[in-house]
Write an enzyme that holds these catalytic residues in place. Structure first.
Site, mmCIF file in Angstrom:
data_model
loop_
_atom_site.group_PDB
_atom_site.id
_atom_site.type_symbol
_atom_site.label_atom_id
_atom_site.label_comp_id
_atom_site.label_asym_id
_atom_site.label_seq_id
_atom_site.Cartn_x
_atom_site.Cartn_y
_atom_site.Cartn_z
ATOM 1 N N ARG B 48 -10.359 8.087 -43.926
ATOM 2 C CA ARG B 48 -11.651 7.626 -43.641
ATOM 3 C C ARG B 48 -11.820 7.962 -42.049
ATOM 4 O O ARG B 48 -11.190 7.259 -41.466
ATOM 5 C CB ARG B 48 -12.308 6.390 -44.175
ATOM 6 N N GLY B 76 -7.383 5.003 -33.798
ATOM 7 C CA GLY B 76 -8.263 4.533 -32.266
ATOM 8 C C GLY B 76 -9.380 5.784 -32.147
ATOM 9 O O GLY B 76 -9.925 5.935 -33.124
#
Lengths: 277, 263, 215
Positions: B48, B76
């Site tokens: 995702r 990140g």
């Protein structure tokens, strides 16, 4: 001039067809014509001795030091062009201080010799500079004990037990060899006396000139690893010893010496007498 | 024009001044894990990608190849993990050609950490680096500021807490390959189910000494969309025609004007 | 920030920190380094088995506290410098290693959060400990403690440290000290790691919570 017309001696960075660098060789001549310098290793240190030719009666005796200190534990004596030597010592001081600043420990002698060697060698590469007109004797004490190096105008340096350069080097070297092989376990005070004797001996060929003896030492037992001038009393003792050993009854320190005690100039220095045209 | 373009700088300043919301980078609010087992190492990731509360991509790839046998999972800032991984991958290949040696995981690690440290955390890449090289199999994690960790199992990203719970409970040093695959996938699923930033599928990459890396894209797909019970496609004619009228939308008038030209 | 005062209280946002208990102690045969193993990002333990004892040369090691990224970068650079030093001049002294650490920490003090203890063994100087706190000063000490957990054990260490202890005495002193530091400091925890540096080389020790919690 032998090589007039060839042009190979005019520039620093140019080889002659037979692979020589004349500028460097001329620099060696400059060093060889200088006053004699001697360095000697002993059990726990080194001693440096130089012949200081008195060029004027007006000079203050005992002043005008020729031997310099590079770092607290390193001394340097040289023969040849004095200003070149002083410049090299300055460079040595910069190297020593930068080493101590980054590593918090006094520069080891092999490292210092190497850095000075690189610096001197760099002066054989470029057109804008000339080689050093000196041969320097660098000695001192570090964690690994005593070290003595002699550095030539080409940048070459070797480690020695005894080193001599300047006009009287041939006789000095011969004498150093004798001393080192006969008395391998010299202590500091004995070494100082021997070094004094060798300078006096090397001066024999140059007797008409007045000279003064200057000496320094760096030893674990006597100077706590620091490079220092040899104290007055020991220096006087060494001079007396040197004079006695060389069978010299005159006093070349205070009065100019006319009495030619022309013995046999056995080890006359051939190269030292080369004339530069 | 050569060099960097700062065209968007003024725009961003302007946007930031005018509104409270600054344009946000796409972040892989992610779950990634790495697991060492008896004979190899593997890494896994969810798929995702989010922009704030919006799912930007339901099936993105977070497993990056640094060299054929060194792979890297990224959390990140998506763009940063992708780019930093490509850059170091490229430099590592040059290095391995120069040295005539297979690239090593520690080399990738050192290059990545020095690069990230240089950028003081502004490159928002949180990575799990794993691989097989002539010295064995290795597993490391790197944070954006340039710190690295070693371990037998690692998890990173917003779902790392959920994943770590699974790893802490079930990891053993004598895990077999299939067990490790199961464990890593379960850890990622923990993220998929319990972390809002993670979701969709599980990607896997297995690395063993002397073998080619096995990249298993969509190894698990626990979120396949159900077929729609009903179709929203309506056949032609579904809408009844009640009346029909054709209008001329505009009227065109033409007129010719004669102009007399004087001689 | 004006060069004299350093902003110590804030790490860069989201930075991994070693809220730590570290120490190094000289003893009869050399020196021992010790540390907990907790690394935190905010309230989360990013690594519970961290190795904060880092080798920069065979017998010169350091304990790291502060930012993980900063201290790792600094230690990597020092390790590199010492490798070059060894190639040129031979084995470096602990003092030399500490001096390189100091130069990096002092000259970059505005950008670093690094509290480092350097400890090493060499034949001439035996075991030595140098503490390099935030500003980049160097302090040669018989033993040193640092990190957030150290505040709790100043008194204990002061009362219980003795010069010329045996290895076992020293290990036990450090185990007790770090045990208390870990107990009272939330940012410290995990296992206790130690590295013993003597003429025989470096030896690693590890103590699990059950070994140190109820001493």
């Amino acid at each position: 001039m032998t090589s007039i017309g060839t042009g190979y001696d005019l520039s620093n960075s140019v080889f002659s067809p037979d692979g020589r660098n004349f500028q460097v060789e001329y620099a060696v001549k400059a060093a060889e014509n200088g006053a004699t310098s001697v360095g000697m290793k002993f059990k726990d240190g080194i001693v440096l001795a130089v012949e200081k030719l008195v060029t004027s009666k007006l000079l203050v005796p005992g002043k005008n030091k020729k031997i310099q200190t590079i770092d607290r534990h390193v001394g340097c004596a040289y023969s040849g062009l004095m200003p070149d030597g002083r410049h090299l010592v300055n460079r040595g001081r910069e190297e020593a201080s930068s080493f101590k600043k980054t590593y918090a420990t006094p520069i080891p002698l092999p490292a210092l010799a190497d850095r000075l060697g690189q610096y001197v060698q760099a002066h054989t590469l470029y057109n804008s500079v000339r080689p050093f007109g000196i041969t320097a004797i660098v000695g001192g004490v570090d964690d690994d004990g005593a070290h003595l190096y002699m550095l030539e105008p080409s940048g070459t340096y070797w480690g020695y037990k005894g080193a001599a350069t300047g006009k009287g080097r041939q006789s000095a070297k011969a004498e150093l060899e004798k001393v080192i092989s006969n008395k391998p376990e010299l202590d500091a005070r004995e070494a100082v006396k021997e070094a004094a004797r060798i300078i006096y001996l090397a001066h024999e060929d140059n007797k008409e000139k007045d000279f003064e003896l200057e000496m320094s030492w760096c030893s674990i037992s006597e100077t706590n690893g620091l490079h220092k001038a040899v104290p007055k009393d020991l220096l006087d003792e060494a001079i007396a010893f040197a004079k006695a050993e060389n069978g010299d009854d005159s006093d070349s320190d205070d009065s100019s010496d006319e009495s030619e005690n022309e013995k046999d100039n056995e080890k006359k220095d051939a190269e030292g007498d080369v004339q530069l045209e | 024009m050569a060099g960097l373009s700062f065209d968007n700088y003024q725009r961003n300043q302007f946007l930031a001044e005018r509104s409270k919301t600054v344009p946000q980078a796409t972040s892989t609010g992610t779950t990634i894990v790495g697991v060492k087992y008896d004979g190899g190492v593997l890494i896994a990731a969810d798929t995702r990608s989010t922009q704030g509360p919006i799912v930007a991509n339901k099936n993105c790839a977070k497993l990056h190849r640094i060299s054929p046998k060194i792979w890297c999972a990224g959390a990140g800032t998506a763009a940063d993990t992708e780019e930093v991984t490509k850059l170091i991958g490229s430099n590592l290949e040059l290095h391995s050609m120069y040295a005539s040696r297979e690239p090593r995981v520690v080399s990738a690690l050192q290059m990545l950490k020095q690069h990230l440290f240089k950028y003081q955390g502004h490159i928002g890449a949180y990575l799990i680096v794993a691989g097989a090289d002539p010295t064995g199999t290795h597993l490391f994690s790197i944070h954006a500021h340039g710190s690295t960790d070693v371990g037998f199992y690692q998890s990173l990203g917003s779902g790392s807490l959920a994943a770590m719970a699974v790893l802490e409970a079930n990891w053993r040093p004598d895990l077999k390959k299939e067990e490790a695959m199961q464990l890593a996938s379960d850890a990622i699923e923990a993220g998929i189910w319990n972390d809002l930033g993670s979701g969709s599928n599980v990607d896997l990459c297995i690395m063993e000494t002397g073998k080619d890396a096995e990249y298993l894209r969509n190894y698990r797909t626990p979120n396949v969309r159900e077929a729609k019970q009903r179709s929203y496609k309506f056949p032609r004619g579904t809408t009844a025609v009640l009346s029909e009228r054709v209008l001329d939308i505009c009227q065109v008038e033409e007129e010719t004007v004669d102009i007399e030209l004087e001689a | 920030m004006n060069g004299i005062q350093v902003d110590i209280n804030h790490l860069k946002k989201g930075e991994v920190s070693l809220g730590t208990s570290i120490m190094a102690v000289t003893f009869r045969d050399g020196v021992i380094l010790g540390a907990d193993s907790r690394t935190t990002t905010g309230a989360y333990i990013a690594n519970r088995v961290t190795d904060k004892l880092t080798r920069v040369h065979e017998k010169v090691w350091c304990c790291r506290s502060g930012s993980a990224a900063d201290t790792q970068a600094v230690a990597d650079i020092v390790q590199h410098y010492l490798e070059l030093y060894t190639a040129q001049f031979g084995e470096p002294s602990t003092k030399t290693a500490a001096s390189i650490f100091k130069t990096l920490c002092y000259e970059n003090k505005d950008n670093l959060t690094a509290g480092i203890i350097v400890a090493g063994y060499d034949e001439k100087n035996k075991g030595e400990v140098y503490s390099i706190p935030l500003g980049g000063s160097v302090h040669k000490q018989k033993y040193a403690i640092a990190g957030s957990g150290s505040t709790f054990i100043y008194g204990y260490c002061d009362k219980n440290y003795k010069e010329n202890m045996s290895k076992d005495e020293t290990v036990s002193f450090m185990k007790n000290s770090l045990s208390q530091a870990i107990k009272w400091d939330g940012s410290s925890g995990g296992v206790i790691r130690m590295v013993v540096l003597t003429k025989d080389g470096a030896e690693r020790l590890i103590f699990y919570p059950e070994d140190y919690e109820n001493l």
